[in-house]
Design an enzyme around this catalytic site. Structure first.
Site, mmCIF file in Angstrom:
data_model
loop_
_atom_site.group_PDB
_atom_site.id
_atom_site.type_symbol
_atom_site.label_atom_id
_atom_site.label_comp_id
_atom_site.label_asym_id
_atom_site.label_seq_id
_atom_site.Cartn_x
_atom_site.Cartn_y
_atom_site.Cartn_z
ATOM 1 N N GLY A 69 -16.300 -45.634 -21.770
ATOM 2 C CA GLY A 69 -17.459 -46.243 -22.401
ATOM 3 C C GLY A 69 -18.743 -45.879 -21.683
ATOM 4 O O GLY A 69 -19.791 -45.682 -22.323
ATOM 5 N N SER A 194 -15.812 -49.192 -25.531
ATOM 6 C CA SER A 194 -14.820 -48.806 -24.526
ATOM 7 C C SER A 194 -13.484 -49.470 -24.834
ATOM 8 O O SER A 194 -13.408 -50.695 -25.011
ATOM 9 C CB SER A 194 -15.305 -49.226 -23.132
ATOM 10 O OG SER A 194 -14.445 -48.745 -22.131
ATOM 11 N N ALA A 195 -12.416 -48.669 -24.888
ATOM 12 C CA ALA A 195 -11.119 -49.160 -25.360
ATOM 13 C C ALA A 195 -10.518 -50.239 -24.469
ATOM 14 O O ALA A 195 -9.842 -51.146 -24.960
ATOM 15 C CB ALA A 195 -10.143 -47.988 -25.484
ATOM 16 N N CYS A 322 -23.624 -63.865 -4.096
ATOM 17 C CA CYS A 322 -22.873 -64.162 -2.874
ATOM 18 C C CYS A 322 -21.547 -63.417 -2.874
ATOM 19 O O CYS A 322 -20.473 -64.003 -2.958
ATOM 20 C CB CYS A 322 -22.629 -65.652 -2.747
ATOM 21 S SG CYS A 322 -24.070 -66.662 -3.050
#
Length: 461
Positions: A69, A194-195, A322
């Site tokens: 992606g 994106s797969a 953090c």
């Protein structure tokens, strides 16, 4: 062990596993060859392209498969900018885009282009009017995610696409987080996905470029995937990606699973706010992805809380400042102006058991309380009669310590008095104003100080 990080990578869908195994035997040959094995591989590749295009809502010849992606985003942004270079070198994007878009924008800027970031509100959503106002005569490309990867807020893609179309500017939509739940609305020009976000195998991305969009692929020429994605296609993974996308979309359109996950997320949103205390649930409460919720806990170190949740059997992620990998807040939380410390993102995969969510809600308050106790967080604001102003030296101390030190002494100044926190932690620039917002106190502002920054807070009640 409950896995609650589907926004990073969804577990492999059973249909993807079956398709992958089957395609390993049939799709190993070069699809560019004319002999029998090559023709068989080409048939699998073409069928996968048609299935993916149907799910996206585009023509098969508008869609190419990329190695990821991120590669789809980089290729799409670079190619669209190059294709419209005569129009100008101005790029517009929202302040909460995925890092792949931001990296593409940085590369464009380094090459002499200009970039405008459109701000978002406290829920993480852009205003369509503000986005339209950022478009200029020399704007070559606009980018807008369909839904945010950290807080789940859905963006007004259709309205922004309309404004872009009226201005003659192509719109690239990053649909990585939302494509599993339905097609992207609006008259957009380019789309990426994106797969591994929808349960397909990692290493497969989608890039859609609508017909009529000026596009000039960058880098060395390659004959594969219309010259837009170099290299030998991973046909078994592509077949599995397309099969799983069709499967999850069918499940989503049935609406049962999406509705069930939305109810579980709503349960988390409500119970966390009631049972944890000093917590901010972020993102749009209504216009959001059905499976994702993010909240931030005051006086908590995000990395420590994630480790505690992992020890309790829960896999979650964080956009907190953090962490050991960064000392700066998530750019998404920073753009929203919300609390970044003690941030937890819960994203439920399909099939998440209700009892796992209930057990998470049972153990979370105790874990947060334990982390707060370890950091010496105040149980409640003290009432007292100190001077009109106090200075807290938190230089060299990282999130969440500056906010904890502020809270410890805040009750010692009278109404109208101020507390000045000295800090060199970048997270304080976001978390101290967020603390004021949560507490109903006045954030006066900041000024340079020796070795850091002075943040001034006035007590109003």
């Amino acid at each position: 062990m409950p896995y609650f990080d589907a926004a990073s990578a969804a577990p492999l869908h059973p249909v993807a596993r079956q398709a992958l195994v089957a395609a390993l035997d049939e799709g190993w040959a070069d699809p560019a060859r004319l002999y029998r094995e090559g023709r068989r591989a080409r048939m699998l590749l073409d069928a996968a392209r048609e299935a993916a295009a149907e799910a996206v809502g585009c023509r098969p010849d508008e869609l190419v498969f990329t190695p990821s992606g991120t590669r789809a985003v980089h290729t799409g942004v670079a190619g669209a900018l190059a294709g419209r270079r005569r129009a100008g070198r101005h790029l517009v994007l929202s302040a909460v885009e995925h890092s792949s878009v931001l990296h593409s924008a940085a590369a464009h800027e380094a090459d002499g282009g200009t970039v405008t970031e459109v701000p978002v509100d406290r829920t993480g959503r852009v205003a369509p009017d503000a986005y339209a106002g950022a478009l200029r005569a020399d704007t070559a490309l606009a980018c807008l995610q369909s839904a945010n990867h950290e807080v789940g807020t859905e963006q007004p893609v259709a309205e922004v696409a309309r404004a872009c179309r009226e201005a003659g500017v192509p719109l690239l939509v990053d649909a990585a987080q939302s494509l599993a739940w339905g097609p992207v609305p609006g008259d957009w020009s380019l789309l990426t996905a994106s797969a591994h976000k929808w349960g397909g195998p990692a290493g497969v991305g989608l890039l859609v470029v609508r017909k009529g969009v000026r596009f000039a692929p960058q880098g060395p020429a390659d004959e594969r995937e219309s010259g837009r994605a170099a290299g030998f296609e991973n046909i078994p993974a592509i077949v599995a990606a397309a099969a799983s996308l069709r499967a999850v979309r069918a499940e989503a359109e049935a609406d049962a699973e999406a509705a069930r996950l939305r109810e579980l997320v709503e349960r988390i949103r409500g119970r966390v706010a009631r049972s944890v205390g000093d917590v901010e649930v972020v993102g749009d409460p209504e216009r959001r992805l059905p499976h994702l919720v993010t909240f931030s806990c005051l006086y908590v170190d995000g990395e420590t809380l994630l480790h505690e949740l992992d020890r309790a059997g829960f896999s979650v992620s964080s956009g907190s400042s953090c962490t050991s990998s960064t000392l700066t807040p998530s750019h998404v939380l920073r753009a929203m102006g919300v609390l970044s410390e003690g941030n937890v993102r819960v994203s439920l995969p399909a099939g998440t058991a209700e009892e796992d969510v209930d057990r998470f809600l049972e153990v979370l308050p105790g874990l947060v309380a334990g982390v707060r106790e370890r950091f010496g967080a105040p149980a409640a604001a003290s009432a007292g009669g100190g001077g009109e102003s106090l200075v807290v030296d938190a230089l060299g101390r990282r999130c969440p310590i500056p906010v904890i030190e502020l809270a410890k002494v805040f009750g010692e100044v009278p109404v109208g008095g101020t507390v000045t926190v000295l800090s060199d932690d970048e997270a304080a620039r976001l978390d101290i104003p967020a603390w004021c917002e949560m507490r109903g106190q006045e954030y006066v502002g900041e000024r340079p100080a020796d070795h850091g920054t002075a943040y001034v807070v006035r007590r109003t009640s």
